[in-house]
Design a protein around this motif. Structure first.
Motif, PDB file in Angstrom:
ATOM      1  N   GLU B  56       0.843  -1.193   0.000  1.00 35.09           N
ATOM      2  CA  GLU B  56       0.000   0.000   0.000  1.00 35.09           C
ATOM      3  C   GLU B  56       0.876   1.239   0.000  1.00 35.09           C
ATOM      4  N   LYS B  58       0.178   5.585   0.279  1.00 32.85           N
ATOM      5  CA  LYS B  58      -0.818   6.626   0.474  1.00 32.85           C
ATOM      6  C   LYS B  58      -0.195   7.990   0.286  1.00 32.85           C
ATOM      7  N   ARG B  61      -5.250  12.041  -0.118  1.00 33.55           N
ATOM      8  CA  ARG B  61      -6.509  11.299  -0.243  1.00 33.55           C
ATOM      9  C   ARG B  61      -6.400  10.105  -1.202  1.00 33.55           C
ATOM     10  N   THR B  63      -4.732   6.523  -2.442  1.00 32.77           N
ATOM     11  CA  THR B  63      -4.058   5.319  -1.945  1.00 32.77           C
ATOM     12  C   THR B  63      -4.025   4.271  -3.042  1.00 32.77           C
ATOM     13  N   SER B  65      -3.548   0.270  -3.451  1.00 31.98           N
ATOM     14  CA  SER B  65      -3.453  -1.035  -2.800  1.00 31.98           C
ATOM     15  C   SER B  65      -2.936  -2.029  -3.824  1.00 31.98           C
TER      16      SER B  65
END
Lengths: 114, 114
Positions: B56, B58, B61, B63, B65
């Motif tokens: 992941e 980030k 806002r 991200t 995965s």
């Protein structure tokens, strides 16, 4: 700080006409690319160059030629335009200095072939 | 084996909601997975990218995965805003003799309603 500049931004051609799209970058990047963008098909690589004086075919090279006579410029030519070449063309550049690099794109050249 | 499959093709989200875009690849030689954001009339611009050694990443806002075993990765936009309305492209990259080869997904057109 212009980045990647493409000219012209818009062009209308008749079938069989020729034209050249010019890409210029001021970031001293080694790698330059020409992509075409069509609805529902994403970005497809036409030709690319890894340095001045070198070019190579990408995924969809037919009907296009390229030249990289100067490091900062990458030209895309259409010798005999066909309606199937109606598309938005994007030039991009990147630097290999830090391994795989970010692609920097121009704002695109919209070509319509009648 | 060179394709990157992206879904959905279009997405409508209410302001403040979560936008999720998914991509899948097959070639395990890919080692860099960027997301590009494109506003109308502009070229794509790098939004966020991930390498397969992390699950992941980030940035604000946004991200990514990443599921290496499933060969899938996704973009999550938290607290989606009208200004996020754009087309998003996932991509996968790997070293190709002399340069880095990028394969792009077909794009997702996101609209965030005010």
């Amino acid at each position: 700080n212009a980045g990647v500049t493409q000219t012209p931004k818009f062009r209308v051609l008749k079938t069989g006409q020729s034209m050249t799209l010019l890409c210029a970058q001021d970031m001293n990047h080694e790698y330059m690319y020409w992509y075409r963008q069509d609805p529902g098909m994403g970005l497809r690589l036409i030709h690319y160059s890894v340095g001045e004086g070198t070019t190579a075919k990408g995924e969809v090279p037919d009907g296009y030629n390229v030249s990289r006579l100067k490091k900062q410029n990458f030209l895309l030519g259409l010798e005999s335009a066909a309606p199937s070449q109606t598309s938005v063309y994007f030039c991009a550049s990147s630097s290999p200095d830090r391994g795989v690099g970010e692609l920097f794109f121009g704002e695109g050249s919209r070509l319509t072939v009648l | 084996q060179q394709q990157v499959k992206q879904s959905p093709q279009s997405l409508i989200v209410q302001k403040g909601g979560i936008s999720i875009i998914n991509c899948a690849y097959e070639n395990t030689a890919f080692d860099y997975f960027p997301w590009y954001q494109q506003f109308p009339g502009k070229g794509p611009a790098l939004l966020i990218a991930i390498r397969p050694d992390v699950s992941e990443k980030k940035e604000g806002r946004f991200t990514i995965s990443f599921n290496k075993s499933a060969k899938q990765f996704s973009l999550h936009i938290m607290d989606s805003q009208p200004g996020d309305s754009a087309t998003y492209f996932c991509a996968a990259s790997m070293y190709f003799p002399g340069t880095y080869k990028y394969i792009f997904g077909t794009g997702t057109r996101l609209k965030v309603l005010a």
